[in-house]
Design a protein around this motif. Structure first.
Motif, PDB file in Angstrom:
ATOM      1  N   TYR A  62      52.909  23.926 -15.929  1.00  0.00           N
ATOM      2  CA  TYR A  62      53.033  22.536 -16.389  1.00  0.00           C
ATOM      3  C   TYR A  62      52.404  21.603 -15.361  1.00  0.00           C
ATOM      4  CZ  TYR A  62      55.591  18.370 -18.174  1.00  0.00           C
ATOM      5  OH  TYR A  62      55.940  17.142 -18.679  1.00  0.00           O
ATOM      6  N   ALA A  63      52.766  21.813 -14.094  1.00  0.00           N
ATOM      7  CA  ALA A  63      52.279  20.944 -13.031  1.00  0.00           C
ATOM      8  C   ALA A  63      50.763  21.039 -12.873  1.00  0.00           C
ATOM      9  CB  ALA A  63      52.976  21.296 -11.719  1.00  0.00           C
ATOM     10  N   LEU A  64      50.229  22.259 -12.920  1.00  0.00           N
ATOM     11  CA  LEU A  64      48.792  22.449 -12.735  1.00  0.00           C
ATOM     12  C   LEU A  64      47.972  21.858 -13.883  1.00  0.00           C
ATOM     13  CD1 LEU A  64      48.810  26.109 -11.370  1.00  0.00           C
ATOM     14  CD2 LEU A  64      48.327  24.014 -10.071  1.00  0.00           C
ATOM     15  N   SER A  65      48.587  21.696 -15.041  1.00  0.00           N
ATOM     16  CA  SER A  65      47.871  21.202 -16.223  1.00  0.00           C
ATOM     17  C   SER A  65      48.039  19.700 -16.439  1.00  0.00           C
ATOM     18  CB  SER A  65      48.365  21.945 -17.478  1.00  0.00           C
ATOM     19  OG  SER A  65      48.250  23.341 -17.331  1.00  0.00           O
ATOM     20  N   GLU A  66      48.906  19.057 -15.660  1.00  0.00           N
ATOM     21  CA  GLU A  66      49.256  17.671 -15.949  1.00  0.00           C
ATOM     22  C   GLU A  66      48.136  16.668 -15.727  1.00  0.00           C
ATOM     23  OE1 GLU A  66      53.595  16.186 -15.692  1.00  0.00           O
ATOM     24  OE2 GLU A  66      53.061  17.083 -13.792  1.00  0.00           O
ATOM     25  N   ALA A 117      52.512  20.322 -20.941  1.00  0.00           N
ATOM     26  CA  ALA A 117      51.994  19.520 -19.822  1.00  0.00           C
ATOM     27  C   ALA A 117      51.395  18.217 -20.326  1.00  0.00           C
ATOM     28  CB  ALA A 117      50.946  20.319 -19.059  1.00  0.00           C
ATOM     29  N   ALA A 368      50.270  11.300 -13.178  1.00  0.00           N
ATOM     30  CA  ALA A 368      50.303  12.752 -13.368  1.00  0.00           C
ATOM     31  C   ALA A 368      50.428  13.481 -12.039  1.00  0.00           C
ATOM     32  CB  ALA A 368      49.049  13.214 -14.113  1.00  0.00           C
ATOM     33  N   ASN A 371      54.034  13.365 -10.870  1.00  0.00           N
ATOM     34  CA  ASN A 371      54.864  14.292 -11.647  1.00  0.00           C
ATOM     35  C   ASN A 371      54.493  15.741 -11.362  1.00  0.00           C
ATOM     36  OD1 ASN A 371      57.060  14.250 -13.543  1.00  0.00           O
ATOM     37  ND2 ASN A 371      55.673  15.185 -15.027  1.00  0.00           N
ATOM     38  N   THR A 372      53.197  15.998 -11.157  1.00  0.00           N
ATOM     39  CA  THR A 372      52.735  17.363 -10.889  1.00  0.00           C
ATOM     40  C   THR A 372      53.368  17.939  -9.632  1.00  0.00           C
ATOM     41  OG1 THR A 372      50.616  17.067 -11.996  1.00  0.00           O
ATOM     42  CG2 THR A 372      50.713  18.739 -10.290  1.00  0.00           C
TER      43      THR A 372
END
Length: 431
Positions: A62-66, A117, A368, A371-372
């Motif tokens: 999720y974090a890598l795609s945000e 994400a 982002a 949040n990431t």
């Protein structure tokens, strides 16, 4: 033309319920494994550590795609991109019913993270396009009600669905994943039909009202970005205040997701309880979190108040988890209620800071980014909780790690500053 106050009330009424509903479904689908934890351990042989890893892997992908997701949304618009997010996560959440063991559990959790994400930072960025600075903490707080509602409704609903064990040859947890994944796909089409990308595309504001709102928001963003010297995404990495927000948010997310994923199993140690009773008790702290989200963020109307509330809420989280670790069923539940009350009083305030220091695509990417990096706490918290449970045999032992991390977060909040002392004042002066 109607006054800005009237326009603001209309916007709250027309767009916030839909955004809240979307986040309710997202949070149910990302955390419902908390209700399934004990049954999946029995039916599939998934250990507590493996469960913690799987719960946390969601946040890594999720974090890598945000950041890419938010930059795409900036280009294609919120309406299309949020619809896409909801359809893919709804399908993948339902597919969790077909997990066969640890590796399929890991893979589906990672895919779910990629699919979802961008929803949270995307909506936070979307809110910056509709509300001036002084109203954003309130709007963010209302959006975060989705988390509270999801846990209030989701835990008892999950408890009921778990009683379907054996129906059609499926386990109760399989029915839970299937039934809770479908509504997201349905709501996605409501979002496509009803959510305008920006004020000038809305049907509930006049052209003059929409243009005036967009001009006021642009003036605030420009003033904040100019004061802090941030005009491009790469500047985010050099801004000490944004990095400070990231660090505080990281400790906050450790606490939120440790409670989200492990509270049902902690409550299960309080006595002989069935799944419905565990679900009902799990929902209680989240009722308090809803109250905190409604009552406190709206008070954060300037820089000094925001800082004071941020510090107070982090101290409240520390006190709550300490009670949860040392108290029995009654004091422990009171502690979790105290911690939850402060969860979403703090989070909406933290996300007002990037919008006072960035603008345009840099703002979309900056939100982002916050949040990431912060969401890596969503991986660390569940992992440590699962590891400590398996190592010590106590479901409460990991809570002390949460207490220590949030104490650090509380100290960091004292250093928070906005792009200007109060961008709202700068905007008023400019007019």
């Amino acid at each position: 033309m109607r006054s800005p106050e009237v326009v603001n009330k209309i916007i709250f009424r027309r767009i916030m319920p839909l955004l809240i509903a979307a986040y309710v479904m997202a949070f149910i689908d990302r955390t419902n494994i908390g209700m399934a934890k004990d049954r999946m351990e029995i039916d599939l042989g998934i250990s507590a550590t493996a469960y913690g890893i799987g719960a946390g892997l969601f946040f890594l992908t999720y974090a890598l795609s945000e950041i890419p997701s938010n930059l795409i949304m900036h280009k294609v618009g919120a309406r299309f991109w949020i619809m896409r997010i909801m359809i893919t996560w709804g399908i993948l959440s339902a597919c969790m019913a077909f997990v066969q063991g640890e590796w399929s559990f890991y893979i589906l959790r990672m895919l779910l993270g990629i699919a979802e994400a961008g929803l949270f930072p995307g909506v936070i960025y979307f809110i910056t396009q509709w509300f001036v600075v002084k109203d954003r903490a309130k709007a963010n707080g209302m959006f975060l009600l989705g988390v509270s509602i999801a846990n209030i409704v989701g835990a008892p609903l999950g408890g009921v669905l778990l009683t379907l064990d054996g129906l059609g040859g499926l386990h109760g947890w399989q029915w839970m994943f299937i039934i809770e994944g479908i509504p997201a796909c349905i709501l996605a089409f409501v979002v496509w039909k009803c959510l305008p990308n920006k004020p000038t595309e809305s049907r509930f504001l006049t052209r003059e009202e929409a243009e005036d709102l967009e001009a006021r928001i642009l003036a605030e963003e420009t003033a904040g970005a100019k004061a802090s010297g941030n005009s491009k995404l790469r500047h985010v990495l050099k801004d000490k205040q944004i990095l400070l927000v990231v660090a505080i948010y990281f400790t906050h997310q450790i606490a939120v997701y440790a409670l989200s994923f492990f509270l049902p199993s902690i409550i299960g140690t309080y006595g002989t309880l069935n799944t419905i009773q565990i679900g009902l008790l799990t929902s209680i702290p989240w009722i308090f979190s809803a109250a905190g989200a409604l009552l406190l963020p709206r008070l954060a109307t300037n820089a000094s108040r925001s800082r004071l509330i941020a510090t107070s809420t982090m101290v409240g989280i520390v006190a709550g988890f300490t009670l949860g670790a040392v108290g029995g069923p009654v004091l422990g539940m009171l502690g979790f209620c105290l911690a939850a009350f402060n969860f979403f009083a703090l989070q909406p305030i933290l996300f007002t800071y990037p919008a006072t220091r960035l603008s345009g695509a840099a703002l979309a990417g900056g939100i982002a980014f916050v949040n990431t990096v912060g969401l890596f706490g969503g991986f660390l918290g569940p992992y440590v909780m699962g590891f400590m449970e398996e190592t010590t045999g106590s479901k409460l032992s990991g809570l002390w790690f949460i207490v220590a991390m949030c104490a650090i977060g509380a100290l960091l909040t004292r250093k928070l500053k906005r792009g200007t002392e109060d961008p709202a004042k700068s905007s008023v002066a400019a007019h």
